[in-house]
Design a protein around this motif. Structure first.
Motif, mmCIF file in Angstrom:
data_model
loop_
_atom_site.group_PDB
_atom_site.id
_atom_site.type_symbol
_atom_site.label_atom_id
_atom_site.label_comp_id
_atom_site.label_asym_id
_atom_site.label_seq_id
_atom_site.Cartn_x
_atom_site.Cartn_y
_atom_site.Cartn_z
ATOM 1 N N ARG A 238 0.822 -1.196 0.000
ATOM 2 C CA ARG A 238 0.000 0.000 0.000
ATOM 3 C C ARG A 238 0.866 1.259 0.000
ATOM 4 O O ARG A 238 0.571 2.244 -0.676
ATOM 5 C CB ARG A 238 -0.914 -0.006 1.234
ATOM 6 N N CYS A 239 1.952 1.225 0.769
ATOM 7 C CA CYS A 239 2.841 2.392 0.822
ATOM 8 C C CYS A 239 3.451 2.673 -0.552
ATOM 9 O O CYS A 239 3.464 3.818 -1.020
ATOM 10 C CB CYS A 239 3.960 2.165 1.840
ATOM 11 N N TYR A 240 3.967 1.612 -1.186
ATOM 12 C CA TYR A 240 4.566 1.810 -2.503
ATOM 13 C C TYR A 240 3.520 2.236 -3.532
ATOM 14 O O TYR A 240 3.806 3.013 -4.443
ATOM 15 C CB TYR A 240 5.277 0.536 -2.957
ATOM 16 N N GLN A 241 2.289 1.739 -3.362
ATOM 17 C CA GLN A 241 1.239 2.139 -4.290
ATOM 18 C C GLN A 241 0.941 3.634 -4.151
ATOM 19 O O GLN A 241 0.758 4.342 -5.142
ATOM 20 C CB GLN A 241 -0.035 1.314 -4.034
ATOM 21 N N ARG A 242 0.915 4.121 -2.919
ATOM 22 C CA ARG A 242 0.680 5.550 -2.702
ATOM 23 C C ARG A 242 1.842 6.384 -3.251
ATOM 24 O O ARG A 242 1.661 7.538 -3.653
ATOM 25 C CB ARG A 242 0.515 5.837 -1.211
ATOM 26 N N LEU A 243 3.067 5.792 -3.263
ATOM 27 C CA LEU A 243 4.233 6.491 -3.826
ATOM 28 C C LEU A 243 4.319 6.343 -5.338
ATOM 29 O O LEU A 243 5.287 6.780 -5.955
ATOM 30 C CB LEU A 243 5.531 5.947 -3.194
#
Length: 381
Positions: free
Chosen positions: A3-8
């Motif tokens: 999820r973090c990488y998706q937001r980035l």
């Protein structure tokens, strides 16, 4: 993490973490759901639908969590395709080749006419030595597609690696009938003809490649190499000069050109080439020896001696360096040192001859033992 990488907006790493989560908990729907959201957010609706269906298959009671950070955007098919390519490229860069393969196959399932993806998938499979699968992908690229010639070249390379040289040549020959202005086809045909010992035909292929690729140093070099094999040294010099002009920083080309100058007795020209090579390879043994030999032949022993001594420090058993160094010291009047190097040269030559005779004798004894053993076996049977 996904999820973090998706937001980035790092789709590659997000995809990897979601996939790892799916592998870790194969009966969990949530990572499949978020994977679907990522595809949906980039307009890949068919693949998103497949992920959502897969999530419900493994966990029928799954209730999707409320998310507020996903804004659906209408994207063109071309934008979606480019996202697939970026995602697969990121996965390959991070050494997740199986995931990249899965993305290519998903893209081809959605758009079978996306032949660039088929070509890239073939490359991926070939690097993994999955030869048959890579050939199958390359073979599906149609003649009217921009990647047809590249795919045929790759198929030829695979067949050459598999020692199926004639088949590799036939593929390029048929392709050249459809695309007679593609110089890379003739360049690779020349290499295959050389492998098949068809030297005159190889020369014709390289000559054609030079016409079509006048600024390709490799084409000029290979043409010169074939001229040398056929004994046309003047033509070789012309071709190699052109190759060096096109790629002045390629030291291996300069070395070969310098060697050819020595064969023609043009030591003054050879000095220029080997000096340039040593600017980039100062410790190369053979380049130092060649330059030292050139200075000796130009009657400049004082410049030759330090080069030849450097060769002997790196390789004390370099017979030719011993011989030329002895001759240089004799030239400058240092007779005792010159004779000492020549004695070392004679001793080394005798040692090599003794080893050579011993090796031949041992080989002959082994052959006799094998013959005797064969006779015993024949008598016993």
């Amino acid at each position: 993490m996904g999820r973090c990488y998706q937001r980035l907006d790092d789709a590659g790493r997000a995809y990897i973490h979601y996939s790892n989560a799916c592998d870790t908990r194969p009966h969990a729907a949530e990572p499949r759901y978020y994977l679907g959201l990522m595809h949906q957010g980039h307009g890949a609706h068919e693949l998103a639908q497949r992920c959502f269906a897969d999530a419900l298959r493994v966990e029928p009671t799954f209730v999707s969590p409320a998310v507020q950070d996903e804004v659906l955007i209408t994207r063109s098919e071309d934008e979606v395709v480019q996202w697939y390519y970026r995602l697969s490229h990121d996965l390959k860069q991070q050494q997740y080749k199986e995931e990249a393969e899965r993305i290519y196959r998903a893209l081809l399932q959605w758009r079978p006419e996306e032949h660039y993806a088929r070509y890239l998938l073939g490359n991926l499979l070939a690097r993994a030595r999955r030869w048959d699968e890579s050939m199958a992908e390359y073979g599906q690229v149609p003649p009217q597609n921009d990647y047809y010639v590249r795919a045929r070249l790759r198929m030829s390379i695979v067949l050459r690696l598999l020692k199926r040289t004639k088949e590799a040549y036939d593929i390029l020959f048929e392709c050249a009938k459809l695309h007679p202005s593609e110089g890379q086809l003739f360049l690779n045909m020349g290499k295959l003809l050389y492998d098949m010992n068809m030297h005159h035909a190889a020369v014709r292929a390289f000559e054609r490649s030079v016409q079509l690729l006048p600024h390709d140093p490799q084409a000029h070099y290979l043409l010169g190499f074939m001229y040398m094999i056929l004994g046309h040294e003047n033509w070789t010099l012309a071709a190699w000069r052109k190759a060096v002009d096109l790629a002045p920083d390629t030291d291996s080309l300069r070395y070969d050109l310098g060697y050819m100058y020595i064969r023609r007795g043009r030591y003054d020209l050879a000095v220029g080439e080997f000096s340039r090579v040593l600017e980039h390879w100062p410790d190369d043994v053979e380049s130092n020896f060649m330059l030292g030999m050139c200075y000796k032949e130009l009657m400049e022993p004082a410049r030759s001696i330090p080069l030849l001594e450097k060769v002997l420090r790196r390789n004390p058993r370099h017979a030719q360096a011993l011989f030329y160094l002895g001759a240089c010291y004799l030239q400058i009047g240092n007779t005792s040192l010159g004779k000492a190097y020549l004695r070392r040269y004679d001793h080394l030559i005798r040692q090599n001859q003794t080893r050579s005779r011993a090796s031949r004798s041992e080989s002959q004894r082994a052959d006799r033992r094998a013959d005797k053993h064969s006779e015993v076996v024949s008598a016993a049977t």
